[in-house]
Design a protein around this motif. Structure first.
Motif, PDB file in Angstrom:
ATOM      1  N   GLU A   1      -6.124  -1.858  -7.913  1.00 34.91           N
ATOM      2  CA  GLU A   1      -6.404  -0.483  -8.348  1.00 34.91           C
ATOM      3  C   GLU A   1      -5.326   0.034  -9.293  1.00 34.91           C
ATOM      4  O   GLU A   1      -5.626   0.709 -10.281  1.00 34.91           O
ATOM      5  CB  GLU A   1      -6.571   0.439  -7.130  1.00 34.91           C
ATOM      6  CG  GLU A   1      -7.830   0.156  -6.330  1.00 34.91           C
ATOM      7  CD  GLU A   1      -9.098   0.169  -7.191  1.00 34.91           C
ATOM      8  OE1 GLU A   1      -9.284   1.109  -7.994  1.00 34.91           O
ATOM      9  OE2 GLU A   1      -9.905  -0.783  -7.059  1.00 34.91           O
TER      10      GLU A   1
ATOM     11  N   VAL B   1       0.850  -1.197   0.000  1.00 34.66           N
ATOM     12  CA  VAL B   1       0.000   0.000   0.000  1.00 34.66           C
ATOM     13  C   VAL B   1       0.882   1.242   0.000  1.00 34.66           C
ATOM     14  O   VAL B   1       1.842   1.342   0.759  1.00 34.66           O
ATOM     15  CB  VAL B   1      -0.940  -0.002   1.227  1.00 34.66           C
ATOM     16  CG1 VAL B   1      -1.656   1.333   1.358  1.00 34.66           C
ATOM     17  CG2 VAL B   1      -1.948  -1.134   1.119  1.00 34.66           C
ATOM     18  N   GLY B   2       0.560   2.154  -0.897  1.00 37.88           N
ATOM     19  CA  GLY B   2       1.314   3.400  -0.989  1.00 37.88           C
ATOM     20  C   GLY B   2       2.408   3.381  -2.035  1.00 37.88           C
ATOM     21  O   GLY B   2       2.856   4.436  -2.474  1.00 37.88           O
TER      22      GLY B   2
ATOM     23  N   GLU C   1       4.136   3.185  -5.572  1.00 39.81           N
ATOM     24  CA  GLU C   1       3.776   3.498  -6.944  1.00 39.81           C
ATOM     25  C   GLU C   1       4.618   2.623  -7.854  1.00 39.81           C
ATOM     26  O   GLU C   1       5.646   2.097  -7.442  1.00 39.81           O
ATOM     27  CB  GLU C   1       4.022   4.975  -7.225  1.00 39.81           C
ATOM     28  CG  GLU C   1       3.115   5.869  -6.381  1.00 39.81           C
ATOM     29  CD  GLU C   1       3.158   7.308  -6.827  1.00 39.81           C
ATOM     30  OE1 GLU C   1       3.546   7.567  -7.974  1.00 39.81           O
ATOM     31  OE2 GLU C   1       2.797   8.160  -6.019  1.00 39.81           O
TER      32      GLU C   1
ATOM     33  N   GLU D   1      -5.021  -5.592   1.884  1.00 33.82           N
ATOM     34  CA  GLU D   1      -4.846  -4.178   1.529  1.00 33.82           C
ATOM     35  C   GLU D   1      -3.835  -4.044   0.387  1.00 33.82           C
ATOM     36  O   GLU D   1      -4.027  -3.255  -0.537  1.00 33.82           O
ATOM     37  CB  GLU D   1      -4.401  -3.362   2.747  1.00 33.82           C
ATOM     38  CG  GLU D   1      -5.463  -3.210   3.824  1.00 33.82           C
ATOM     39  CD  GLU D   1      -5.542  -4.409   4.768  1.00 33.82           C
ATOM     40  OE1 GLU D   1      -4.626  -5.263   4.770  1.00 33.82           O
ATOM     41  OE2 GLU D   1      -6.547  -4.502   5.490  1.00 33.82           O
ATOM     42  N   ASN D   2      -2.745  -4.828   0.457  1.00 32.74           N
ATOM     43  CA  ASN D   2      -1.757  -4.787  -0.624  1.00 32.74           C
ATOM     44  C   ASN D   2      -2.348  -5.332  -1.923  1.00 32.74           C
ATOM     45  O   ASN D   2      -2.076  -4.802  -3.000  1.00 32.74           O
ATOM     46  CB  ASN D   2      -0.502  -5.574  -0.233  1.00 32.74           C
ATOM     47  CG  ASN D   2       0.304  -4.876   0.848  1.00 32.74           C
ATOM     48  OD1 ASN D   2       0.096  -3.704   1.161  1.00 32.74           O
ATOM     49  ND2 ASN D   2       1.237  -5.600   1.440  1.00 32.74           N
TER      50      ASN D   2
ATOM     51  N   ASN E   1      -5.556  -5.244  -2.820  1.00 30.26           N
ATOM     52  CA  ASN E   1      -6.479  -4.215  -3.327  1.00 30.26           C
ATOM     53  C   ASN E   1      -5.729  -3.059  -3.972  1.00 30.26           C
ATOM     54  O   ASN E   1      -6.160  -2.521  -5.000  1.00 30.26           O
ATOM     55  CB  ASN E   1      -7.391  -3.712  -2.205  1.00 30.26           C
ATOM     56  CG  ASN E   1      -8.404  -4.751  -1.777  1.00 30.26           C
ATOM     57  OD1 ASN E   1      -8.710  -5.692  -2.517  1.00 30.26           O
ATOM     58  ND2 ASN E   1      -8.911  -4.616  -0.566  1.00 30.26           N
ATOM     59  N   HIS E   2      -4.602  -2.688  -3.373  1.00 32.13           N
ATOM     60  CA  HIS E   2      -3.783  -1.607  -3.944  1.00 32.13           C
ATOM     61  C   HIS E   2      -3.283  -2.014  -5.336  1.00 32.13           C
ATOM     62  O   HIS E   2      -3.347  -1.223  -6.285  1.00 32.13           O
ATOM     63  CB  HIS E   2      -2.621  -1.286  -3.000  1.00 32.13           C
ATOM     64  CG  HIS E   2      -1.747  -0.175  -3.481  1.00 32.13           C
ATOM     65  ND1 HIS E   2      -2.210   1.106  -3.685  1.00 32.13           N
ATOM     66  CD2 HIS E   2      -0.418  -0.164  -3.809  1.00 32.13           C
ATOM     67  CE1 HIS E   2      -1.210   1.869  -4.120  1.00 32.13           C
ATOM     68  NE2 HIS E   2      -0.121   1.118  -4.198  1.00 32.13           N
ATOM     69  N   CYS E   3      -2.817  -3.260  -5.474  1.00 27.25           N
ATOM     70  CA  CYS E   3      -2.352  -3.754  -6.778  1.00 27.25           C
ATOM     71  C   CYS E   3      -3.493  -3.772  -7.796  1.00 27.25           C
ATOM     72  O   CYS E   3      -3.298  -3.381  -8.956  1.00 27.25           O
ATOM     73  CB  CYS E   3      -1.745  -5.151  -6.645  1.00 27.25           C
ATOM     74  SG  CYS E   3      -0.117  -5.164  -5.877  1.00 27.25           S
TER      75      CYS E   3
END
Length: 193
Positions: free
Chosen positions: A172, A135-136, A138, A165-166, A168-170
């Motif tokens: 997105e 998460v976070g 880029e 969470e990681n 979901n971040h990927c």
């Protein structure tokens, strides 16, 4: 010729473009990075001749070796690869991309951790880029990475547990940058080595 080997095991490739394929993993010692999320013991190992390594791996029915680490390019040379090629093995490598890859490798996975621009100078083309993402984080513009057949985002797990969470971040990031694909660490999900 000898290599300092941390471990040798037979399993399935758990991530990336060859996911699910039977593979012989040879983990070499030493790394030139110190990543906070690394879950691999690559500091300790035993010196083994190529013949000793061959004696271990010839018991497996598979003919794919994955050289991993640490950072395998610290030790691995074409002379080592030629020995195993002469015995009928195809060979892949998992590298952080900070050092040149021997020319006799059949499949290159580059998993860059930092300084993306310097990777392009070390490795001109790879089969896959596999980026560990939390998460976070880029992702870099693909133009600063070596050309690849596949580009994967791999969510960093918490030890052997999925970090949703990681993931979901990927997801997105991939929706924003569809040239990337998701690669989950299947071996951790199904609890195999």
């Amino acid at each position: 010729m000898k290599l300092t080997v941390n471990e040798i095991f037979y399993s399935l490739q758990g991530e990336g473009g060859r996911s699910g394929e039977a593979s012989i993993f040879i983990r070499l010692t030493k790394c030139n990075l110190a990543c906070s999320f690394c879950d691999t013991d690559f500091a300790d190992g035993n010196d083994m001749t190529l013949e000793e390594i061959l004696d271990v791996i010839k018991e497996f029915s598979c003919k794919w070796i994955i050289w991993t680490g640490g950072e395998p390019t610290i030790q691995l040379r074409d002379e080592h690869l030629a020995f195993f090629r002469d015995h009928g093995y195809k060979q892949a490598i998992e590298t952080n991309g900070t050092r040149p890859v021997p020319s006799l490798i059949d499949y290159i996975t580059c998993s860059p951790k930092q300084k993306y621009e310097s990777i392009k100078l070390r490795i001109p083309k790879v089969n896959e880029i596999r980026m560990p993402i939390a998460v976070g984080d880029e992702i870099p513009d693909i133009s600063v990475l070596p050309p690849a057949d596949n580009y994967f985002l791999s969510p960093i797990f918490d030890a052997d547990k999925i970090n949703i969470e990681n993931v979901n971040h990927c997801v997105e990031l991939i929706k924003q940058y569809p040239e990337w694909r998701l690669s989950l660490q299947i071996h951790k999900l199904i609890h195999i080595e």
